[in-house]
Design a protein around this motif. Structure first.
Motif, PDB file in Angstrom:
ATOM      1  N   LEU A 137       0.837  -1.198   0.000  1.00 24.81           N
ATOM      2  CA  LEU A 137       0.000   0.000   0.000  1.00 24.81           C
ATOM      3  C   LEU A 137       0.873   1.249   0.000  1.00 24.81           C
ATOM      4  N   GLU A 138       0.401   2.280  -0.683  1.00 20.86           N
ATOM      5  CA  GLU A 138       1.091   3.558  -0.679  1.00 20.86           C
ATOM      6  C   GLU A 138       0.100   4.669  -1.005  1.00 20.86           C
ATOM      7  N   LEU A 139       0.149   5.744  -0.256  1.00 21.63           N
ATOM      8  CA  LEU A 139      -0.675   6.919  -0.541  1.00 21.63           C
ATOM      9  C   LEU A 139       0.113   7.804  -1.509  1.00 21.63           C
ATOM     10  N   LYS A 140      -0.048   7.526  -2.787  1.00 23.29           N
ATOM     11  CA  LYS A 140       0.777   8.178  -3.801  1.00 23.29           C
ATOM     12  C   LYS A 140       0.470   9.664  -3.941  1.00 23.29           C
ATOM     13  N   TRP A 141      -0.664  10.099  -3.376  1.00 21.56           N
ATOM     14  CA  TRP A 141      -1.057  11.497  -3.487  1.00 21.56           C
ATOM     15  C   TRP A 141      -0.484  12.380  -2.374  1.00 21.56           C
ATOM     16  N   VAL A 142       0.233  11.795  -1.436  1.00 21.98           N
ATOM     17  CA  VAL A 142       0.823  12.585  -0.353  1.00 21.98           C
ATOM     18  C   VAL A 142       1.782  13.620  -0.933  1.00 21.98           C
ATOM     19  N   ARG A 143       1.685  14.843  -0.430  1.00 26.28           N
ATOM     20  CA  ARG A 143       2.553  15.933  -0.900  1.00 26.28           C
ATOM     21  C   ARG A 143       3.960  15.771  -0.319  1.00 26.28           C
ATOM     22  N   LYS A 144       4.902  15.460  -1.173  1.00 24.43           N
ATOM     23  CA  LYS A 144       6.257  15.146  -0.730  1.00 24.43           C
ATOM     24  C   LYS A 144       6.975  16.360  -0.134  1.00 24.43           C
ATOM     25  N   GLU A 145       6.512  17.572  -0.489  1.00 24.91           N
ATOM     26  CA  GLU A 145       7.211  18.759  -0.003  1.00 24.91           C
ATOM     27  C   GLU A 145       6.868  19.081   1.445  1.00 24.91           C
ATOM     28  N   LEU A 146       5.835  18.437   1.979  1.00 23.68           N
ATOM     29  CA  LEU A 146       5.441  18.698   3.367  1.00 23.68           C
ATOM     30  C   LEU A 146       6.289  17.873   4.327  1.00 23.68           C
ATOM     31  N   PRO A 147       6.475  18.348   5.550  1.00 28.35           N
ATOM     32  CA  PRO A 147       7.252  17.570   6.527  1.00 28.35           C
ATOM     33  C   PRO A 147       6.501  16.312   6.944  1.00 28.35           C
ATOM     34  N   ASP A 148       7.232  15.349   7.489  1.00 32.29           N
ATOM     35  CA  ASP A 148       6.598  14.157   8.047  1.00 32.29           C
ATOM     36  C   ASP A 148       5.675  14.534   9.203  1.00 32.29           C
ATOM     37  N   ILE A 149       4.616  13.783   9.362  1.00 32.67           N
ATOM     38  CA  ILE A 149       3.741  13.915  10.528  1.00 32.67           C
ATOM     39  C   ILE A 149       4.396  13.162  11.685  1.00 32.67           C
ATOM     40  N   PRO A 150       4.763  13.828  12.766  1.00 31.60           N
ATOM     41  CA  PRO A 150       5.365  13.111  13.888  1.00 31.60           C
ATOM     42  C   PRO A 150       4.327  12.274  14.631  1.00 31.60           C
ATOM     43  N   MET A 151       4.765  11.166  15.177  1.00 29.20           N
ATOM     44  CA  MET A 151       3.905  10.283  15.974  1.00 29.20           C
ATOM     45  C   MET A 151       4.398  10.278  17.417  1.00 29.20           C
ATOM     46  N   TRP A 152       3.469  10.602  18.336  1.00 23.56           N
ATOM     47  CA  TRP A 152       3.759  10.589  19.765  1.00 23.56           C
ATOM     48  C   TRP A 152       2.912   9.487  20.400  1.00 23.56           C
ATOM     49  N   ILE A 153       3.556   8.566  21.089  1.00 25.07           N
ATOM     50  CA  ILE A 153       2.845   7.436  21.689  1.00 25.07           C
ATOM     51  C   ILE A 153       2.633   7.681  23.176  1.00 25.07           C
ATOM     52  N   ALA A 154       1.381   7.464  23.620  1.00 22.61           N
ATOM     53  CA  ALA A 154       1.021   7.598  25.031  1.00 22.61           C
ATOM     54  C   ALA A 154       1.122   6.241  25.711  1.00 22.61           C
ATOM     55  N   GLY A 155       1.730   6.226  26.891  1.00 22.63           N
ATOM     56  CA  GLY A 155       1.835   4.970  27.617  1.00 22.63           C
ATOM     57  C   GLY A 155       2.384   5.185  29.016  1.00 22.63           C
ATOM     58  N   TYR A 156       2.160   4.199  29.862  1.00 23.75           N
ATOM     59  CA  TYR A 156       2.669   4.220  31.238  1.00 23.75           C
ATOM     60  C   TYR A 156       3.478   2.972  31.575  1.00 23.75           C
ATOM     61  N   ALA A 162       8.179   0.753  25.604  1.00 27.55           N
ATOM     62  CA  ALA A 162       9.160   0.174  24.696  1.00 27.55           C
ATOM     63  C   ALA A 162       8.733   0.363  23.243  1.00 27.55           C
ATOM     64  N   VAL A 163       7.429   0.266  22.971  1.00 28.27           N
ATOM     65  CA  VAL A 163       6.924   0.538  21.628  1.00 28.27           C
ATOM     66  C   VAL A 163       7.228   1.983  21.235  1.00 28.27           C
ATOM     67  N   ALA A 164       6.998   2.903  22.168  1.00 28.39           N
ATOM     68  CA  ALA A 164       7.315   4.307  21.905  1.00 28.39           C
ATOM     69  C   ALA A 164       8.789   4.468  21.560  1.00 28.39           C
ATOM     70  N   GLY A 165       9.646   3.790  22.292  1.00 30.95           N
ATOM     71  CA  GLY A 165      11.078   3.891  22.032  1.00 30.95           C
ATOM     72  C   GLY A 165      11.479   3.349  20.676  1.00 30.95           C
ATOM     73  N   ARG A 166      10.814   2.270  20.253  1.00 33.21           N
ATOM     74  CA  ARG A 166      11.177   1.638  18.979  1.00 33.21           C
ATOM     75  C   ARG A 166      10.539   2.314  17.764  1.00 33.21           C
ATOM     76  N   VAL A 167       9.372   2.935  17.954  1.00 36.67           N
ATOM     77  CA  VAL A 167       8.581   3.376  16.803  1.00 36.67           C
ATOM     78  C   VAL A 167       8.391   4.887  16.741  1.00 36.67           C
ATOM     79  N   ALA A 168       8.139   5.516  17.881  1.00 34.16           N
ATOM     80  CA  ALA A 168       7.605   6.885  17.893  1.00 34.16           C
ATOM     81  C   ALA A 168       8.690   7.954  17.825  1.00 34.16           C
ATOM     82  N   ASP A 169       8.231   9.180  17.614  1.00 33.48           N
ATOM     83  CA  ASP A 169       9.095  10.356  17.686  1.00 33.48           C
ATOM     84  C   ASP A 169       9.144  10.926  19.099  1.00 33.48           C
ATOM     85  N   GLY A 170       8.160  10.539  19.925  1.00 34.98           N
ATOM     86  CA  GLY A 170       8.122  11.041  21.283  1.00 34.98           C
ATOM     87  C   GLY A 170       7.103  10.310  22.121  1.00 34.98           C
ATOM     88  N   VAL A 171       7.045  10.673  23.399  1.00 33.25           N
ATOM     89  CA  VAL A 171       6.169  10.031  24.376  1.00 33.25           C
ATOM     90  C   VAL A 171       5.202  11.068  24.942  1.00 33.25           C
TER      91      VAL A 171
END
Length: 340
Positions: A137-156, A162-171
């Motif tokens: 799968l690929e969203l071919k219509w995504v505007r390449k000139e825009l910055p990446d959307i950061p992902m912040w994972i919530a957890g306790y 550990a998922v946040a550490g392996r995958v996310a940009d922040g907690v």
């Protein structure tokens, strides 16, 4: 770098949420977040685009969404679409699903599934190809000139962090106790390092209610709902890890007095299920003391790139006109410009 945001409930009337987000932008806040719980409140996947259309600089996202109430490819496509609509201002907060799933009779997404879905969403919403359900799968219509959307994972808990550490940009951390914040970030950063990532790049968002008043007793009553909300996650942690795990007792001990939780009053000021929360817990989880002392103590937690978030639950019964919004909530939003 220290920046600030607000979180607004997606209560009706929807215009009130938009007015508060516009007001936050006017006063220099960098982020405007909302909740994602489609039974308790209005569908924020419908109202956030309206906020995007009426703002120009403030970043927008969920605090938090989850990858289990909708097909995760829908979540990825929605965020990618919103990144186009907002011209690059989207940020994603995501967790395993508390109220959004429990209210409809579902449990939070299992950790292993949560990790695989978050990893896929992060790539797909940013225009990169993924393998999902034996399909490329690929969203071919995504505007390449825009910055990446950061992902912040919530957890306790250790596994979610550990998922946040392996995958996310922040907690995302929904409390303001420096001792607990330090343990959470240490846990997530250790997982990041083990995964070959730079742990210093893992950022931190601290979210808690903000009530400005000369009456400390009233301020505590306005905020007591918040530790009660956190207790839902803590009860899950105790069931999974037991009472003598590595999780700090500063986080787990307070739920022993909890009797019940009513999702009809989720995140509501005055919720009866918050009666077990002591003044000491309110003060500790929100740092509800002198502002200068609170800031110095938070600095002592040594968490990089802190982004404090103020929760601004709004009461539709107070009236939905723009003047009512400013009159009721201006005192909590205005300090943003002075602090920033």
């Amino acid at each position: 770098m220290l920046s600030f945001g607000v979180t607004v409930l997606p209560d009706p009337p929807y215009q009130r949420m938009i007015e508060l987000m516009k007001l936050a932008e006017q006063h220099g806040f960098e982020y405007a977040w909302t909740y994602d719980s489609h039974i308790l409140w209005e569908e924020s996947y419908a109202t956030l685009p309206l906020a995007a259309a009426q703002t120009s600089e403030i970043k927008l996202g969920h605090f938090v969404t989850n990858p289990g109430i909708r097909d995760p490819t829908i979540t990825a496509s929605w965020y990618a679409t919103m990144q186009d609509i907002s011209d690059g201002r989207m940020v994603m907060g995501i967790g395993r699903g508390d109220s959004s799933r429990r209210v409809v009779g579902l449990k939070p997404v299992r950790v292993a599934e949560f990790e695989s879905r978050c990893a896929m969403i992060k790539e797909l919403m940013n225009g990169r190809s993924v393998d999902w359900n034996e399909k490329e799968l690929e969203l071919k219509w995504v505007r390449k000139e825009l910055p990446d959307i950061p992902m912040w994972i919530a957890g306790y808990g250790p596994k979610a962090l550990a998922v946040a550490g392996r995958v996310a940009d922040g907690v995302i951390i929904q409390l303001a106790d420096p001792v607990i914040i330090q343990w959470i970030m240490d846990t997530a950063r250790r997982a990041a390092e083990e995964a070959g990532r730079d742990p210093s790049e893992l950022k931190c968002i601290v979210g808690a209610p903000s009530h400005i008043s000369d009456d400390i007793a009233d301020a505590r009553e306005q905020s007591r709902w918040f530790p009660a909300m956190v207790s839902n996650h803590v009860v899950d942690l105790i069931e999974r890890y037991g009472e003598d795990s590595e999780i700090p007792h500063d986080l787990t001990d307070f739920v022993k007095a909890r009797k019940f939780y009513d999702y009809k009053d989720h995140s509501r000021v005055g919720a009866a299920h918050g009666e077990f929360v002591t003044d000491e817990i309110v003060d500790r989880f929100l740092r509800a003391r002198d502002r200068r002392g609170r800031h110095e103590e938070a600095q002592g937690a040594r968490v990089d790139r802190r982004r404090p978030v103020q929760h601004l639950p709004h009461d539709a019964r107070a009236g939905g006109d723009a003047e009512g919004v400013r009159g009721r909530h201006h005192p909590r939003v205005q300090p943003g410009r002075r602090v920033i």
